[in-house]
Design a protein around this motif. Structure first.
Motif, PDB file in Angstrom:
ATOM      1  N   ALA A 199      26.623  61.053  63.313  1.00  0.00           N
ATOM      2  CA  ALA A 199      27.425  62.275  63.326  1.00  0.00           C
ATOM      3  C   ALA A 199      27.874  62.611  64.745  1.00  0.00           C
ATOM      4  N   SER A 200      27.054  62.246  65.730  1.00  0.00           N
ATOM      5  CA  SER A 200      27.429  62.497  67.123  1.00  0.00           C
ATOM      6  C   SER A 200      28.694  61.750  67.504  1.00  0.00           C
ATOM      7  N   SER A 201      28.965  60.611  66.858  1.00  0.00           N
ATOM      8  CA  SER A 201      30.173  59.845  67.161  1.00  0.00           C
ATOM      9  C   SER A 201      31.418  60.654  66.800  1.00  0.00           C
ATOM     10  N   VAL A 202      31.386  61.287  65.642  1.00  0.00           N
ATOM     11  CA  VAL A 202      32.517  62.124  65.234  1.00  0.00           C
ATOM     12  C   VAL A 202      32.602  63.356  66.129  1.00  0.00           C
ATOM     13  N   TRP A 203      31.462  63.945  66.424  1.00  0.00           N
ATOM     14  CA  TRP A 203      31.421  65.122  67.301  1.00  0.00           C
ATOM     15  C   TRP A 203      32.042  64.793  68.647  1.00  0.00           C
ATOM     16  N   LEU A 204      31.706  63.651  69.203  1.00  0.00           N
ATOM     17  CA  LEU A 204      32.259  63.242  70.493  1.00  0.00           C
ATOM     18  C   LEU A 204      33.740  62.896  70.389  1.00  0.00           C
ATOM     19  N   ALA A 205      34.120  62.186  69.328  1.00  0.00           N
ATOM     20  CA  ALA A 205      35.514  61.768  69.174  1.00  0.00           C
ATOM     21  C   ALA A 205      36.463  62.960  69.142  1.00  0.00           C
ATOM     22  N   LYS A 206      35.970  64.102  68.686  1.00  0.00           N
ATOM     23  CA  LYS A 206      36.787  65.316  68.667  1.00  0.00           C
ATOM     24  C   LYS A 206      36.974  65.906  70.062  1.00  0.00           C
ATOM     25  N   ARG A 207      36.149  65.473  71.019  1.00  0.00           N
ATOM     26  CA  ARG A 207      36.086  66.168  72.307  1.00  0.00           C
ATOM     27  C   ARG A 207      36.424  65.297  73.518  1.00  0.00           C
ATOM     28  N   VAL A 208      36.540  63.999  73.329  1.00  0.00           N
ATOM     29  CA  VAL A 208      36.818  63.118  74.467  1.00  0.00           C
ATOM     30  C   VAL A 208      38.122  62.368  74.243  1.00  0.00           C
ATOM     31  N   ALA A 209      38.666  61.865  75.339  1.00  0.00           N
ATOM     32  CA  ALA A 209      39.905  61.090  75.240  1.00  0.00           C
ATOM     33  C   ALA A 209      39.636  59.677  74.747  1.00  0.00           C
ATOM     34  N   GLU A 210      38.459  59.146  75.078  1.00  0.00           N
ATOM     35  CA  GLU A 210      38.129  57.769  74.709  1.00  0.00           C
ATOM     36  C   GLU A 210      36.637  57.653  74.455  1.00  0.00           C
ATOM     37  N   LEU A 211      36.269  57.096  73.299  1.00  0.00           N
ATOM     38  CA  LEU A 211      34.868  56.910  72.940  1.00  0.00           C
ATOM     39  C   LEU A 211      34.632  55.467  72.520  1.00  0.00           C
ATOM     40  N   THR A 212      33.593  54.871  73.099  1.00  0.00           N
ATOM     41  CA  THR A 212      33.104  53.578  72.642  1.00  0.00           C
ATOM     42  C   THR A 212      31.654  53.764  72.222  1.00  0.00           C
ATOM     43  N   SER A 213      31.355  53.396  70.991  1.00  0.00           N
ATOM     44  CA  SER A 213      30.000  53.542  70.468  1.00  0.00           C
ATOM     45  C   SER A 213      29.493  52.176  70.018  1.00  0.00           C
ATOM     46  N   VAL A 214      28.202  51.910  70.244  1.00  0.00           N
ATOM     47  CA  VAL A 214      27.605  50.652  69.808  1.00  0.00           C
ATOM     48  C   VAL A 214      26.469  50.944  68.836  1.00  0.00           C
ATOM     49  N   GLU A 215      26.394  50.157  67.783  1.00  0.00           N
ATOM     50  CA  GLU A 215      25.412  50.367  66.723  1.00  0.00           C
ATOM     51  C   GLU A 215      24.731  49.035  66.383  1.00  0.00           C
ATOM     52  N   HIS A 216      23.407  49.077  66.121  1.00  0.00           N
ATOM     53  CA  HIS A 216      22.656  47.857  65.841  1.00  0.00           C
ATOM     54  C   HIS A 216      22.466  47.588  64.351  1.00  0.00           C
ATOM     55  N   ASP A 217      22.681  48.608  63.522  1.00  0.00           N
ATOM     56  CA  ASP A 217      22.443  48.500  62.083  1.00  0.00           C
ATOM     57  C   ASP A 217      23.783  48.304  61.369  1.00  0.00           C
ATOM     58  N   GLY A 218      23.957  47.147  60.743  1.00  0.00           N
ATOM     59  CA  GLY A 218      25.245  46.815  60.149  1.00  0.00           C
ATOM     60  C   GLY A 218      25.690  47.753  59.041  1.00  0.00           C
ATOM     61  N   SER A 219      24.785  48.092  58.114  1.00  0.00           N
ATOM     62  CA  SER A 219      25.174  48.969  57.006  1.00  0.00           C
ATOM     63  C   SER A 219      25.516  50.364  57.514  1.00  0.00           C
ATOM     64  N   TRP A 220      24.758  50.840  58.506  1.00  0.00           N
ATOM     65  CA  TRP A 220      25.052  52.157  59.067  1.00  0.00           C
ATOM     66  C   TRP A 220      26.355  52.130  59.863  1.00  0.00           C
ATOM     67  N   ALA A 221      26.633  51.023  60.541  1.00  0.00           N
ATOM     68  CA  ALA A 221      27.884  50.888  61.282  1.00  0.00           C
ATOM     69  C   ALA A 221      29.080  51.022  60.336  1.00  0.00           C
ATOM     70  N   ASP A 222      28.965  50.483  59.136  1.00  0.00           N
ATOM     71  CA  ASP A 222      30.053  50.602  58.162  1.00  0.00           C
ATOM     72  C   ASP A 222      30.282  52.054  57.767  1.00  0.00           C
ATOM     73  N   VAL A 223      29.190  52.801  57.594  1.00  0.00           N
ATOM     74  CA  VAL A 223      29.304  54.214  57.230  1.00  0.00           C
ATOM     75  C   VAL A 223      29.994  55.006  58.330  1.00  0.00           C
ATOM     76  N   VAL A 224      29.559  54.784  59.566  1.00  0.00           N
ATOM     77  CA  VAL A 224      30.130  55.529  60.692  1.00  0.00           C
ATOM     78  C   VAL A 224      31.580  55.122  60.933  1.00  0.00           C
ATOM     79  N   ALA A 225      31.867  53.832  60.802  1.00  0.00           N
ATOM     80  CA  ALA A 225      33.243  53.358  61.000  1.00  0.00           C
ATOM     81  C   ALA A 225      34.205  54.060  60.051  1.00  0.00           C
ATOM     82  N   ALA A 226      33.773  54.285  58.824  1.00  0.00           N
ATOM     83  CA  ALA A 226      34.618  54.993  57.864  1.00  0.00           C
ATOM     84  C   ALA A 226      34.896  56.417  58.327  1.00  0.00           C
ATOM     85  N   LYS A 227      33.903  57.052  58.952  1.00  0.00           N
ATOM     86  CA  LYS A 227      34.076  58.418  59.451  1.00  0.00           C
ATOM     87  C   LYS A 227      35.002  58.466  60.668  1.00  0.00           C
TER      88      LYS A 227
END
Length: 238
Positions: free
Chosen positions: A88-116
């Motif tokens: 959820a912090s990824s979406v929170w940050l994406a609303k507030r910064v010009a550029e966000l790069t996030s790295v995730e180690h869990d593949g299934s969770w990465a798919d969930v966040v990518a959709a968001k």
């Protein structure tokens, strides 16, 4: 997740429909972000629910840290951010910064966040799983239950794939001590590192050795029924 946490989360999710039907959730939301107690109480019903968290515009940090980072970013409309550990912090940050790069180690969770993050062209999510072959340097090893013995060299150094410095770096995933060691050298002048769950003994030594000025925020934490800590780190004198 421990059995106790599983029971707690299951209990909250069982109660949530009732709380919604009697108007408790909407009443808490109407209090607005200025009512810290109501904001925290409403967040308890969003635990481990990224849909609820993003709708409430929350990251899973202490409420003090949320407010301080929000204020920090309002002064930097062109901020670049890097995040270890997505959610959820990824979406929170994406609303507030010009550029966000996030790295995730869990593949299934990465798919969930990518959709968001599909509605945020300023955000990039990278999937970097545990190393196929354990790295010899144990600084890259995880101590989290379920991941003990796995190493995350590729994950830690994902930040090296993006040039330039970052105004904000979030350390909230695997091998956090190693992430902090790498991140501190990529911090822009006046920048900030957000190190979550900093009360855990295994993280304290890394924070103390970082050479950065630490401001620890404690108390009410989004989604948690108990207090936690998030530490904000900066270069000395900034």
């Amino acid at each position: 997740m421990s059995q106790l946490k599983r029971l707690y989360v299951a209990g909250v999710r069982a109660v949530r429909p009732v709380a919604a039907s009697v108007g408790l959730l909407s009443a808490l939301e109407k209090q607005g972000p200025g009512s810290r107690g109501a904001r925290w109480a409403r967040s308890l019903f969003a635990i481990y629910d990224i849909d609820q968290m993003t709708r409430l515009d929350l990251a899973w940090w202490t409420l003090d840290a949320l407010d301080k980072v929000d204020g920090f970013l309002k002064q930097r409309p062109n901020a670049r951010a890097f995040e270890y550990g997505s959610g959820a912090s990824s979406v929170w940050l994406a609303k507030r910064v010009a550029e966000l790069t996030s790295v995730e180690h869990d593949g299934s969770w990465a798919d969930v966040v990518a959709a968001k993050l599909r509605d945020f062209p300023n955000a990039t999510l990278k999937f970097r799983p545990a190393d196929d072959t354990p790295h010899a340097d144990r600084r890259y090893a995880s101590e989290k239950p379920g991941w003990v013995g796995r190493t995350f060299h590729s994950y830690v150094h994902a930040i090296d794939e993006t040039e330039g410095s970052f105004d904000l770096i979030v350390v909230d995933g695997r091998a956090r001590g190693a992430c902090l060691d790498v991140a501190r050298n990529r911090l822009a002048p006046g920048g900030m590192i957000v190190f979550d769950n900093s009360r855990r003994p295994r993280y304290r030594a890394a924070i103390a050795a970082s050479g950065l000025r630490a401001e620890t925020t404690g108390g009410l934490t989004a989604c948690l029924p108990y207090p936690d800590e998030t530490t904000l780190l900066r270069h000395g004198g900034t």
